[in-house]
Every structure is written in structure tokens, then in C-alpha cells.
Design a protein around this motif. Structure first.
Motif, PDB file in Angstrom:
ATOM      1  N   ALA A   4      43.545  55.645  32.245  1.00 48.25           N
ATOM      2  CA  ALA A   4      44.545  54.612  31.958  1.00 48.25           C
ATOM      3  C   ALA A   4      44.162  53.291  32.594  1.00 48.25           C
ATOM      4  CB  ALA A   4      45.916  55.062  32.449  1.00 48.25           C
ATOM      5  N   ARG A   5      43.670  53.353  33.816  1.00 44.15           N
ATOM      6  CA  ARG A   5      43.248  52.130  34.504  1.00 44.15           C
ATOM      7  C   ARG A   5      42.038  51.514  33.790  1.00 44.15           C
ATOM      8  NH1 ARG A   5      42.872  53.466  40.137  1.00 44.15           N
ATOM      9  NH2 ARG A   5      40.947  54.485  39.576  1.00 44.15           N
ATOM     10  N   THR A   7      41.202  51.841  30.580  1.00 44.77           N
ATOM     11  CA  THR A   7      41.575  51.242  29.297  1.00 44.77           C
ATOM     12  C   THR A   7      42.362  49.951  29.498  1.00 44.77           C
ATOM     13  OG1 THR A   7      43.515  52.693  29.125  1.00 44.77           O
ATOM     14  CG2 THR A   7      41.508  53.392  27.987  1.00 44.77           C
ATOM     15  N   SER A   8      43.149  49.852  30.580  1.00 46.92           N
ATOM     16  CA  SER A   8      43.871  48.598  30.814  1.00 46.92           C
ATOM     17  C   SER A   8      42.888  47.478  31.179  1.00 46.92           C
ATOM     18  CB  SER A   8      44.920  48.767  31.908  1.00 46.92           C
ATOM     19  OG  SER A   8      44.328  48.932  33.164  1.00 46.92           O
ATOM     20  N   LYS A   9      41.814  47.819  31.876  1.00 47.18           N
ATOM     21  CA  LYS A   9      40.799  46.808  32.189  1.00 47.18           C
ATOM     22  C   LYS A   9      40.056  46.387  30.927  1.00 47.18           C
ATOM     23  CE  LYS A   9      40.129  48.162  36.964  1.00 47.18           C
ATOM     24  NZ  LYS A   9      39.216  48.698  37.967  1.00 47.18           N
ATOM     25  N   ARG A  11      41.362  46.367  27.955  1.00 48.09           N
ATOM     26  CA  ARG A  11      42.322  45.527  27.231  1.00 48.09           C
ATOM     27  C   ARG A  11      42.299  44.109  27.787  1.00 48.09           C
ATOM     28  NH1 ARG A  11      47.034  47.868  28.551  1.00 48.09           N
ATOM     29  NH2 ARG A  11      46.325  49.697  27.477  1.00 48.09           N
ATOM     30  N   ARG A  12      42.226  43.983  29.107  1.00 51.15           N
ATOM     31  CA  ARG A  12      42.195  42.653  29.745  1.00 51.15           C
ATOM     32  C   ARG A  12      40.916  41.906  29.382  1.00 51.15           C
ATOM     33  NH1 ARG A  12      43.918  38.068  30.671  1.00 51.15           N
ATOM     34  NH2 ARG A  12      43.439  37.140  32.660  1.00 51.15           N
ATOM     35  N   GLU A  15      41.195  40.564  25.930  1.00 48.57           N
ATOM     36  CA  GLU A  15      41.999  39.339  25.903  1.00 48.57           C
ATOM     37  C   GLU A  15      41.177  38.136  26.353  1.00 48.57           C
ATOM     38  OE1 GLU A  15      45.379  40.138  28.345  1.00 48.57           O
ATOM     39  OE2 GLU A  15      46.241  41.541  26.901  1.00 48.57           O
ATOM     40  N   TYR A  71      42.637  59.382  25.614  1.00 47.16           N
ATOM     41  CA  TYR A  71      41.610  58.481  26.136  1.00 47.16           C
ATOM     42  C   TYR A  71      40.605  58.111  25.041  1.00 47.16           C
ATOM     43  CZ  TYR A  71      37.443  56.952  28.623  1.00 47.16           C
ATOM     44  OH  TYR A  71      36.344  56.248  29.016  1.00 47.16           O
ATOM     45  N   ALA A  74      42.151  55.658  22.585  1.00 41.57           N
ATOM     46  CA  ALA A  74      42.207  54.306  23.158  1.00 41.57           C
ATOM     47  C   ALA A  74      40.820  53.682  23.209  1.00 41.57           C
ATOM     48  CB  ALA A  74      42.826  54.350  24.552  1.00 41.57           C
ATOM     49  N   HIS A  78      39.764  50.199  21.345  1.00 43.02           N
ATOM     50  CA  HIS A  78      39.200  49.050  22.058  1.00 43.02           C
ATOM     51  C   HIS A  78      37.811  48.703  21.519  1.00 43.02           C
ATOM     52  CE1 HIS A  78      42.546  48.804  24.669  1.00 43.02           C
ATOM     53  NE2 HIS A  78      42.253  49.860  25.410  1.00 43.02           N
TER      54      HIS A  78
END
Length: 85
Positions: A4-5, A7-9, A11-12, A15, A71, A74, A78
Motif C-alpha cells: 500500500a505504501r 503504490t501510494s508513492k 501514485r505521487r 502526479e 497489489y 494496482a 499505475h
């Protein structure tokens, strides 16, 4: 939790790679694209990722298997966003 961490990175970074979302900063966008390239080269598995079928999704599976499927889903999403940049 690590997935999760991770995939959030991703995503960032996606962006930051999008100039419309990062304040039209081309340099930052290029750095983010290069970072994503290195990231995907490191973490993409050597096997083919296949999304589970509806039949597979309806069967009860172990918590670890579901986590892996989430995972991989996701990761694919991405990667598809990265390819569209």
C-alpha cells in the motif's frame, strides 16, 4: 502494508510526472518519469501478471492471495498510467 505504501508513492510520482498536476514544471515531470522508469524496472515481476477472472474472484481465497491480487491490480493500473504519459 508495504504494498500500500509502495503504490501510494507510485501514485505521487505519477502526479508529479503530469505537468497539469505539478504546476507545469517540466523538469520535475521529467525527473518523476525517470524515477518511475527505474521503479517499474525494479519491481515489475518477471512473470506475466494476469487479472483474476470473475470465477476466480467468486471463490474464497487466502488473505495473502487477495492481497497479492490487489497489489498486482494496482501495479498494472499505475503502469498503464505511466505508459500514457
Amino acid at each position: 502494508e508495504d504494498e500500500a505504501r509502495e503504490t501510494s508513492k507510485m501514485r505521487r510520482l505519477l502526479e508529479l510526472a503530469n505537468e497539469l498536476k505539478n504546476g507545469h514544471d517540466q523538469f520535475t515531470a521529467r525527473l518523476a518519469i525517470l524515477s518511475l522508469l527505474a521503479l517499474f524496472q525494479d519491481i515489475l515481476p518477471s512473470y506475466r501478471i494476469r487479472l483474476p477472472t470473475q470465477a476466480e474472484m467468486s471463490v474464497r481465497v487466502a488473505k495473502e492471495t487477495k492481497k497479492l491480487w490487489d497489489y498486482e491490480r494496482a501495479l498494472l493500473a499505475h503502469y498503464q498510467q505511466y505508459l500514457k504519459l
